[in-house]
Design an enzyme around this catalytic site. Structure first.
Site, PDB file in Angstrom:
ATOM      1  N   LYS A  99       0.826  -1.223   0.000  1.00 49.19           N
ATOM      2  CA  LYS A  99       0.000   0.000   0.000  1.00 49.19           C
ATOM      3  C   LYS A  99       0.850   1.258   0.000  1.00 49.19           C
ATOM      4  O   LYS A  99       0.620   2.198   0.768  1.00 49.19           O
ATOM      5  CB  LYS A  99      -0.962  -0.012   1.186  1.00 49.19           C
ATOM      6  CG  LYS A  99      -1.953  -1.184   1.142  1.00 49.19           C
ATOM      7  CD  LYS A  99      -2.918  -1.125   2.303  1.00 49.19           C
ATOM      8  CE  LYS A  99      -3.932  -2.261   2.245  1.00 49.19           C
ATOM      9  NZ  LYS A  99      -3.320  -3.585   2.536  1.00 49.19           N
ATOM     10  N   ARG A 100       1.816   1.322  -0.899  1.00 51.79           N
ATOM     11  CA  ARG A 100       2.690   2.484  -0.967  1.00 51.79           C
ATOM     12  C   ARG A 100       1.995   3.637  -1.681  1.00 51.79           C
ATOM     13  O   ARG A 100       1.184   3.432  -2.581  1.00 51.79           O
ATOM     14  CB  ARG A 100       3.991   2.125  -1.695  1.00 51.79           C
ATOM     15  CG  ARG A 100       4.820   1.032  -1.032  1.00 51.79           C
ATOM     16  CD  ARG A 100       5.170   1.384   0.396  1.00 51.79           C
ATOM     17  NE  ARG A 100       6.183   0.511   0.948  1.00 51.79           N
ATOM     18  CZ  ARG A 100       6.105  -0.096   2.119  1.00 51.79           C
ATOM     19  NH1 ARG A 100       5.038   0.083   2.881  1.00 51.79           N
ATOM     20  NH2 ARG A 100       7.077  -0.862   2.560  1.00 51.79           N
TER      21      ARG A 100
END
Length: 281
Positions: A99-100
């Site tokens: 989830k960057r």
């Protein structure tokens, strides 16, 4: 299949041949304890190795949750690197659940960590957050295209808190979540048999008929099993886009361990239930 073939095409082939299932690899403390393992690097290694050995050549897609490896520092990352390499060597596709999301050179660095083909953590796809603006994801979109990888963008997530952002209505009358889906449809335009840029859409959300899920890309669907959704719910939630759903099951499969046979049985059962639900839709 060629490693340069786009992720969407490889994903379609994997789900058609191995079954439409994504198994999450989430070695959190309660699962380690349930397997009789200590919450330490040895427990992490044993847990991860058991899952990989049992399922790598059986399941289409794997989604390791990076945070559960990162908490052990560099040794945990080393376990993750080996798992990713071994899963891919066995023909599984790896969606790195990290989830960057950031801007500019920082987003580019995140992309290079997971989407550059010679990177130690190179994965077939990466989960990303677009809430600094969808355009902030451009370095990841560009590198994914170059490397044959994909992205899963958080659009309509299964956590209740997500609604305050994702269902907020813009000045043009469209929700933020719908806007993300529209961007993905643009990035997937013309791709065959499936685009490489997918959305994360929770299987627990109920009727989504007000959203256009036909993005010509995959829909990663968390929430099956421990969060309450079932494979039978998929046609109702996803409608005509159900064939492009990648249903993610984590705890409901992993709790079957540490028996390798029980892990395989649990994964096969969920894959069969998903296939039956999709084909009957």
């Amino acid at each position: 299949m060629s490693p340069l073939e786009p992720f969407g095409a490889r994903l379609r082939h994997a789900m058609d041949t191995r079954g439409p299932l994504c198994v999450g690899i989430d070695p959190h403390a309660s699962l380690l304890a349930g397997w009789g393992l200590n919450d330490d690097i040895q427990g992490l290694e044993t847990f991860t190795r058991t899952v990989v050995d049992a399922l790598a050549d059986q399941v289409a897609v794997f989604k390791p949750q990076s945070a559960f490896f990162e908490r052990f520092g560099s040794r945990g990352i080393a376990v993750l690197e080996k798992a990713v390499a071994d899963l891919r060597d066995a023909g599984g596709l790896v969606v790195m659940d990290a989830k960057r999301g950031d801007i500019g050179s920082t987003m580019a660095a995140y992309a290079e960590t997971y989407l550059r083909k010679d990177a130690p953590l190179f994965s077939d796809a990466l989960t990303v957050s677009p809430y600094l603006g969808y355009g902030s994801l451009k370095p990841a979109v560009d590198l994914a295209r170059e490397s044959g990888a994909g992205l899963f963008v958080l659009a309509l997530t299964s956590n209740p808190e997500g609604a305050e952002v994702q269902q907020a209505v813009r000045a043009d009358g469209r929700t933020v979540g719908a806007t993300m889906l529209a961007h993905l449809a643009d990035d997937n335009a013309g791709a065959e048999p499936l685009g490489s840029f997918g959305a994360v859409v929770g299987a627990t959300l109920g009727d989504l008929s007000s959203y256009d899920l036909a993005i010509n890309g995959p829909l990663l669907a968390p929430g099956i099993g421990a969060q309450g959704a079932t494979p039978a719910d998929l046609p109702r939630v996803f409608g005509e886009s159900v064939r492009n759903v990648v249903p993610n099951v984590s705890r409901a499969v992993l709790k079957a361990g540490p028996s390798a046979a029980a892990l395989r049985d649990a994964a096969a059962r969920f894959a069969d239930e998903v296939r039956e639900a999709v084909e009957g839709a």
